[in-house]
Design a protein around this motif. Sequence first.
Motif, PDB file in Angstrom:
ATOM      1  N   PRO A  22      -8.852  -1.827  -4.812  1.00 30.51           N
ATOM      2  CA  PRO A  22      -8.223  -2.782  -3.892  1.00 30.51           C
ATOM      3  C   PRO A  22      -7.026  -2.199  -3.142  1.00 30.51           C
ATOM      4  O   PRO A  22      -6.799  -2.528  -1.978  1.00 30.51           O
ATOM      5  CB  PRO A  22      -7.797  -3.926  -4.820  1.00 30.51           C
ATOM      6  CG  PRO A  22      -8.727  -3.842  -5.974  1.00 30.51           C
ATOM      7  CD  PRO A  22      -8.992  -2.380  -6.168  1.00 30.51           C
ATOM      8  N   PHE A  23      -6.272  -1.348  -3.821  1.00 29.21           N
ATOM      9  CA  PHE A  23      -5.132  -0.700  -3.174  1.00 29.21           C
ATOM     10  C   PHE A  23      -5.592   0.153  -1.993  1.00 29.21           C
ATOM     11  O   PHE A  23      -5.048   0.065  -0.880  1.00 29.21           O
ATOM     12  CB  PHE A  23      -4.404   0.148  -4.210  1.00 29.21           C
ATOM     13  CG  PHE A  23      -3.330   1.041  -3.660  1.00 29.21           C
ATOM     14  CD1 PHE A  23      -2.206   0.511  -3.074  1.00 29.21           C
ATOM     15  CD2 PHE A  23      -3.443   2.424  -3.762  1.00 29.21           C
ATOM     16  CE1 PHE A  23      -1.197   1.333  -2.587  1.00 29.21           C
ATOM     17  CE2 PHE A  23      -2.452   3.251  -3.280  1.00 29.21           C
ATOM     18  CZ  PHE A  23      -1.328   2.710  -2.685  1.00 29.21           C
ATOM     19  N   TYR A  25      -8.380  -0.155  -0.356  1.00 34.64           N
ATOM     20  CA  TYR A  25      -8.918  -1.041   0.676  1.00 34.64           C
ATOM     21  C   TYR A  25      -7.794  -1.637   1.515  1.00 34.64           C
ATOM     22  O   TYR A  25      -7.871  -1.679   2.749  1.00 34.64           O
ATOM     23  CB  TYR A  25      -9.746  -2.158   0.041  1.00 34.64           C
ATOM     24  CG  TYR A  25     -10.260  -3.138   1.066  1.00 34.64           C
ATOM     25  CD1 TYR A  25     -11.415  -2.870   1.782  1.00 34.64           C
ATOM     26  CD2 TYR A  25      -9.553  -4.316   1.346  1.00 34.64           C
ATOM     27  CE1 TYR A  25     -11.872  -3.753   2.755  1.00 34.64           C
ATOM     28  CE2 TYR A  25      -9.995  -5.205   2.309  1.00 34.64           C
ATOM     29  CZ  TYR A  25     -11.161  -4.921   3.010  1.00 34.64           C
ATOM     30  OH  TYR A  25     -11.601  -5.790   3.968  1.00 34.64           O
ATOM     31  N   ASN A  26      -6.732  -2.110   0.858  1.00 35.84           N
ATOM     32  CA  ASN A  26      -5.611  -2.692   1.602  1.00 35.84           C
ATOM     33  C   ASN A  26      -4.997  -1.688   2.564  1.00 35.84           C
ATOM     34  O   ASN A  26      -4.625  -2.030   3.696  1.00 35.84           O
ATOM     35  CB  ASN A  26      -4.537  -3.184   0.632  1.00 35.84           C
ATOM     36  CG  ASN A  26      -4.944  -4.444  -0.103  1.00 35.84           C
ATOM     37  OD1 ASN A  26      -5.874  -5.133   0.294  1.00 35.84           O
ATOM     38  ND2 ASN A  26      -4.257  -4.746  -1.191  1.00 35.84           N
ATOM     39  N   ASP A  30      -5.626  -1.907   7.133  1.00 36.25           N
ATOM     40  CA  ASP A  30      -4.472  -2.076   8.010  1.00 36.25           C
ATOM     41  C   ASP A  30      -4.633  -1.185   9.239  1.00 36.25           C
ATOM     42  O   ASP A  30      -4.726   0.034   9.117  1.00 36.25           O
ATOM     43  CB  ASP A  30      -3.203  -1.691   7.246  1.00 36.25           C
ATOM     44  CG  ASP A  30      -1.944  -1.913   8.055  1.00 36.25           C
ATOM     45  OD1 ASP A  30      -2.042  -2.219   9.268  1.00 36.25           O
ATOM     46  OD2 ASP A  30      -0.853  -1.760   7.481  1.00 36.25           O
ATOM     47  N   LYS A  43     -12.468  -3.148   8.716  1.00 35.88           N
ATOM     48  CA  LYS A  43     -12.710  -3.535   7.330  1.00 35.88           C
ATOM     49  C   LYS A  43     -13.910  -2.817   6.719  1.00 35.88           C
ATOM     50  O   LYS A  43     -13.849  -2.388   5.556  1.00 35.88           O
ATOM     51  CB  LYS A  43     -12.839  -5.050   7.227  1.00 35.88           C
ATOM     52  CG  LYS A  43     -11.505  -5.759   7.459  1.00 35.88           C
ATOM     53  CD  LYS A  43     -11.609  -7.257   7.255  1.00 35.88           C
ATOM     54  CE  LYS A  43     -10.240  -7.914   7.438  1.00 35.88           C
ATOM     55  NZ  LYS A  43     -10.308  -9.382   7.244  1.00 35.88           N
ATOM     56  N   SER A  50     -12.539   3.220   0.422  1.00 40.64           N
ATOM     57  CA  SER A  50     -12.100   2.837  -0.928  1.00 40.64           C
ATOM     58  C   SER A  50     -13.218   3.016  -1.936  1.00 40.64           C
ATOM     59  O   SER A  50     -12.967   3.396  -3.086  1.00 40.64           O
ATOM     60  CB  SER A  50     -11.603   1.385  -0.927  1.00 40.64           C
ATOM     61  OG  SER A  50     -12.628   0.487  -0.571  1.00 40.64           O
ATOM     62  N   TYR A 100       2.914  -1.229   0.859  1.00 40.21           N
ATOM     63  CA  TYR A 100       1.463  -1.279   0.787  1.00 40.21           C
ATOM     64  C   TYR A 100       0.904  -1.789  -0.526  1.00 40.21           C
ATOM     65  O   TYR A 100      -0.291  -1.678  -0.772  1.00 40.21           O
ATOM     66  CB  TYR A 100       0.857   0.096   1.098  1.00 40.21           C
ATOM     67  CG  TYR A 100       1.050   0.481   2.531  1.00 40.21           C
ATOM     68  CD1 TYR A 100       0.358  -0.189   3.535  1.00 40.21           C
ATOM     69  CD2 TYR A 100       1.953   1.459   2.892  1.00 40.21           C
ATOM     70  CE1 TYR A 100       0.561   0.129   4.873  1.00 40.21           C
ATOM     71  CE2 TYR A 100       2.148   1.780   4.213  1.00 40.21           C
ATOM     72  CZ  TYR A 100       1.449   1.109   5.200  1.00 40.21           C
ATOM     73  OH  TYR A 100       1.655   1.419   6.524  1.00 40.21           O
ATOM     74  N   TRP A 101       1.743  -2.295  -1.407  1.00 41.41           N
ATOM     75  CA  TRP A 101       1.238  -2.877  -2.649  1.00 41.41           C
ATOM     76  C   TRP A 101       2.259  -3.889  -3.152  1.00 41.41           C
ATOM     77  O   TRP A 101       3.360  -3.998  -2.608  1.00 41.41           O
ATOM     78  CB  TRP A 101       0.940  -1.798  -3.688  1.00 41.41           C
ATOM     79  CG  TRP A 101       0.083  -2.295  -4.840  1.00 41.41           C
ATOM     80  CD1 TRP A 101       0.405  -2.323  -6.165  1.00 41.41           C
ATOM     81  CD2 TRP A 101      -1.241  -2.824  -4.753  1.00 41.41           C
ATOM     82  NE1 TRP A 101      -0.627  -2.833  -6.910  1.00 41.41           N
ATOM     83  CE2 TRP A 101      -1.657  -3.162  -6.060  1.00 41.41           C
ATOM     84  CE3 TRP A 101      -2.113  -3.082  -3.686  1.00 41.41           C
ATOM     85  CZ2 TRP A 101      -2.895  -3.724  -6.353  1.00 41.41           C
ATOM     86  CZ3 TRP A 101      -3.350  -3.636  -3.960  1.00 41.41           C
ATOM     87  CH2 TRP A 101      -3.726  -3.945  -5.283  1.00 41.41           C
ATOM     88  N   HIS A 102       1.894  -4.608  -4.179  1.00 41.27           N
ATOM     89  CA  HIS A 102       2.757  -5.670  -4.706  1.00 41.27           C
ATOM     90  C   HIS A 102       4.065  -5.113  -5.270  1.00 41.27           C
ATOM     91  O   HIS A 102       4.051  -4.048  -5.883  1.00 41.27           O
ATOM     92  CB  HIS A 102       2.028  -6.431  -5.811  1.00 41.27           C
ATOM     93  CG  HIS A 102       0.735  -7.045  -5.380  1.00 41.27           C
ATOM     94  ND1 HIS A 102       0.674  -8.173  -4.597  1.00 41.27           N
ATOM     95  CD2 HIS A 102      -0.555  -6.686  -5.618  1.00 41.27           C
ATOM     96  CE1 HIS A 102      -0.595  -8.485  -4.376  1.00 41.27           C
ATOM     97  NE2 HIS A 102      -1.363  -7.604  -4.980  1.00 41.27           N
ATOM     98  N   PHE A 104       4.692  -7.283  -1.964  1.00 37.01           N
ATOM     99  CA  PHE A 104       4.708  -6.975  -0.543  1.00 37.01           C
ATOM    100  C   PHE A 104       5.996  -7.475   0.128  1.00 37.01           C
ATOM    101  O   PHE A 104       6.723  -8.307  -0.417  1.00 37.01           O
ATOM    102  CB  PHE A 104       3.500  -7.607   0.150  1.00 37.01           C
ATOM    103  CG  PHE A 104       2.184  -7.009  -0.263  1.00 37.01           C
ATOM    104  CD1 PHE A 104       1.855  -5.718   0.100  1.00 37.01           C
ATOM    105  CD2 PHE A 104       1.277  -7.738  -1.011  1.00 37.01           C
ATOM    106  CE1 PHE A 104       0.647  -5.158  -0.272  1.00 37.01           C
ATOM    107  CE2 PHE A 104       0.060  -7.201  -1.388  1.00 37.01           C
ATOM    108  CZ  PHE A 104      -0.263  -5.902  -1.016  1.00 37.01           C
TER     109      PHE A 104
END
Length: 391
Positions: A22-23, A25-26, A30, A43, A50, A100-102, A104
């Motif tokens: 998921p990281f 992909y995020n 973008d 996407k 990813s 780019y990750w929690h 945010f």
Amino acid sequence: MARVGVVLLNLGGPERIQDVGPFLYNLFADPEIIRLPIPAFQKPLAWLISTLRSGKSQAAYRSIGGGSPLRRITEQQARELQSTLRLRGVDATTYVAMRYWHPFTESAVADIKADGVEEVVVLPLYPQFSISTSGSSFRELQRLRQADPAFSRLPIRCIRSWYDHHGYIEAMGGLIARQIRAAGDPAGAHVFFSAHGVPKSYVEEAGDPYQREIEACTLLIMQRLERELGHTNPHTLAYQSRVGPVEWLKPYTEDALHELGEAGVKDLVVVPISFVSEHIETLEEIDIEYREIATEAGVSNFLRVPALDIDPTFIAGLADLVQEAMAGPEVNLDQAAELPTRVKLYPQDKWAWGWNNSSEVWNGRLAMVGFSAFLLELISGHGPLHALGLL
């Protein structure tokens, strides 16, 4: 006294193995990372990358314990900074804003508004300014500020860089001096500064002050060491994590390590100069990859200086930075991210790789790199994420 919100800017990283996919992909979903001619491809491409890269990325994180420690350390730094400021009588609350990750940046802004903060100080955890790190985070925060009337009304003071701040120099000098004293020949130990690299074009064409600030910072630290130790150690500054066909700042870390080994250097004190927290670039790239290169080159005593993390001198220096910013004029996000006006950021087309007028390509790692070459590098494991220490 006004209630102050101190926003600590950092990059972020996956905390668990299952976060890696998921990281990735995020990151690639973008458009600031990759600007495609057809937005609908964004996407699907993020999913492809990813999917292809998750396995190798997970293996890298397993080698350092199963995930990035960056969030944990950054939140520790935030708590220590908040405590120090409050002990000094400052009504401050700290917030962590990862790019780019929690957690945010949006989360930090929401918390600031919920807490009734009356003014904001923005402190990037990058001592040296670069368009690819602090600049990118400033731009993201500005985007959120422009879209939120309540947030935009708060007075804001941004700290652009602090590579020459006394607290930072003192903290780095103290950590390095301890490792020098642990060497077999302290007076002859070679101090090896390894900074994160950027494409050479960013400095020469885009006006990025990063190289100048890194070089000035290195000299200040060496002067601090000489005062404490009573002797001058030889030193080298090199740049790690290059990628792609374009030229990056030199010398490259791996080349410099080979040269020092061939020159007969035995005691090497390695300093992660542009990093203030332990993460995959220090724990995997330096401690594993570069240690192996140095050992094979003939270095027998590889001493790595730890990252600052929550070093008391460092935390006190961050508190000084915040208080100095509070006592000074407002510095908005555009001013903090400003580059020389003579610079033309190119290309200008909305689909193009590299720069445009409104934003930076994510972390500078894809500048002027062809799309097909980029995909090949990602699949082979030598792409921008590896260069950033994220793989």
